[in-house]
Design a protein around this motif. Structure first.
Motif, PDB file in Angstrom:
ATOM      1  N   ARG A 115       1.132  -1.263  -0.315  1.00  0.00           N
ATOM      2  CA  ARG A 115      -0.196  -0.118   0.041  1.00  0.00           C
ATOM      3  C   ARG A 115       1.138   1.199   0.269  1.00  0.00           C
ATOM      4  O   ARG A 115       2.076   1.066   1.322  1.00  0.00           O
ATOM      5  N   ALA A 116       0.920   1.768  -0.474  1.00  0.00           N
ATOM      6  CA  ALA A 116       1.320   3.634  -1.274  1.00  0.00           C
ATOM      7  C   ALA A 116       0.901   4.691  -0.646  1.00  0.00           C
ATOM      8  O   ALA A 116      -0.161   4.727  -0.981  1.00  0.00           O
ATOM      9  N   PHE A 117       1.016   5.674   0.440  1.00  0.00           N
ATOM     10  CA  PHE A 117       0.130   5.978   1.230  1.00  0.00           C
ATOM     11  C   PHE A 117       0.940   7.732   0.471  1.00  0.00           C
ATOM     12  O   PHE A 117       1.768   7.344   0.603  1.00  0.00           O
ATOM     13  N   ALA A 118      -0.438   8.620   0.422  1.00  0.00           N
ATOM     14  CA  ALA A 118       0.481   9.550  -0.006  1.00  0.00           C
ATOM     15  C   ALA A 118       0.069  11.006   1.192  1.00  0.00           C
ATOM     16  O   ALA A 118      -1.037  10.981   2.064  1.00  0.00           O
ATOM     17  N   THR A 152     -11.309   3.533  13.744  1.00  0.00           N
ATOM     18  CA  THR A 152     -11.232   4.678  14.061  1.00  0.00           C
ATOM     19  C   THR A 152     -10.660   6.050  13.334  1.00  0.00           C
ATOM     20  O   THR A 152     -10.376   5.370  12.341  1.00  0.00           O
ATOM     21  N   GLY A 153     -11.298   7.257  13.474  1.00  0.00           N
ATOM     22  CA  GLY A 153     -10.919   8.028  12.618  1.00  0.00           C
ATOM     23  C   GLY A 153     -11.994   9.330  11.915  1.00  0.00           C
ATOM     24  O   GLY A 153     -13.066   9.229  12.654  1.00  0.00           O
ATOM     25  N   PRO A 154     -12.181   9.388  11.239  1.00  0.00           N
ATOM     26  CA  PRO A 154     -10.571   9.622  10.055  1.00  0.00           C
ATOM     27  C   PRO A 154      -9.878  10.167  10.012  1.00  0.00           C
ATOM     28  O   PRO A 154      -9.334  11.031  10.916  1.00  0.00           O
ATOM     29  N   PHE A 155      -8.663  10.158   9.898  1.00  0.00           N
ATOM     30  CA  PHE A 155      -7.032  10.688  10.454  1.00  0.00           C
ATOM     31  C   PHE A 155      -6.525  11.050   9.057  1.00  0.00           C
ATOM     32  O   PHE A 155      -6.747  11.194   7.741  1.00  0.00           O
ATOM     33  N   LEU A 156      -5.784  12.298   8.738  1.00  0.00           N
ATOM     34  CA  LEU A 156      -5.460  12.847   7.018  1.00  0.00           C
ATOM     35  C   LEU A 156      -3.637  13.003   7.464  1.00  0.00           C
ATOM     36  O   LEU A 156      -3.325  12.739   8.730  1.00  0.00           O
ATOM     37  N   ILE A 157      -3.546  12.144   6.398  1.00  0.00           N
ATOM     38  CA  ILE A 157      -1.796  11.880   6.753  1.00  0.00           C
ATOM     39  C   ILE A 157      -1.131  13.125   6.368  1.00  0.00           C
ATOM     40  O   ILE A 157      -1.182  14.010   5.156  1.00  0.00           O
ATOM     41  N   THR A 158       0.092  13.443   7.550  1.00  0.00           N
ATOM     42  CA  THR A 158       0.697  14.617   7.274  1.00  0.00           C
ATOM     43  C   THR A 158       2.388  13.925   6.912  1.00  0.00           C
ATOM     44  O   THR A 158       2.420  15.332   5.797  1.00  0.00           O
ATOM     45  N   GLY A 191       8.028   3.582   4.776  1.00  0.00           N
ATOM     46  CA  GLY A 191       7.053   2.821   5.423  1.00  0.00           C
ATOM     47  C   GLY A 191       5.541   3.097   6.773  1.00  0.00           C
ATOM     48  O   GLY A 191       4.464   3.352   6.134  1.00  0.00           O
ATOM     49  N   ALA A 192       6.453   3.864   7.586  1.00  0.00           N
ATOM     50  CA  ALA A 192       4.910   4.340   8.492  1.00  0.00           C
ATOM     51  C   ALA A 192       5.113   5.558   7.635  1.00  0.00           C
ATOM     52  O   ALA A 192       5.549   6.572   7.217  1.00  0.00           O
ATOM     53  N   VAL A 193       4.400   6.323   8.263  1.00  0.00           N
ATOM     54  CA  VAL A 193       3.126   7.689   8.554  1.00  0.00           C
ATOM     55  C   VAL A 193       2.619   8.449   9.888  1.00  0.00           C
ATOM     56  O   VAL A 193       3.197   7.645  11.023  1.00  0.00           O
TER      57      VAL A 193
END
Length: 104
Positions: free
Chosen positions: A51-54, A78-84, A90-92
């Motif tokens: 999985r590739a997160f942006a 839980t969430g939603p969360f925003l990827i910063t 691979g960690a976000v």
């Protein structure tokens, strides 16, 4: 021992042979378990989805420790969360995305 006329040389050699066979059996079992673990790791790694997160993606977080409270209807997400921030391994880094409601 002399009165009973027991011959311990033959018994001691047999015991040493049994110990050697036991050591060979243990080594073979260890090698077999190592091969099994390698095969299972290879099998598992082939089925992992990459999985590739942006940055700025919105994601849900899975809480695996929620099993303390047994409830069938309780959501583990839980969430939603925003990827910063996305790290190379691979960690976000997540930020809690607040739902802003307008005046009603």
């Amino acid at each position: 021992m002399k009165r009973m006329k027991l011959d311990w040389t033959g018994d001691s050699e047999q015991r040493l042979n049994e110990l050697n066979m036991l050591d060979k059996f243990r080594l073979k079992a260890y090698e077999s378990s190592t091969i099994y673990k390698e095969n299972m790791k290879r099998y598992h790694d082939q089925r992992i989805e990459k999985r590739a997160f942006a940055v700025c993606d919105v994601v849900l977080l899975f809480n695996s420790r929620l099993c303390l409270f047994s409830s069938k209807l309780k959501s583990k997400w839980t969430g939603p969360f925003l990827i910063t921030k996305v790290f190379p391994h691979g960690a976000v880094e997540l930020e809690n995305k607040e739902v802003k409601k307008g005046p009603q």
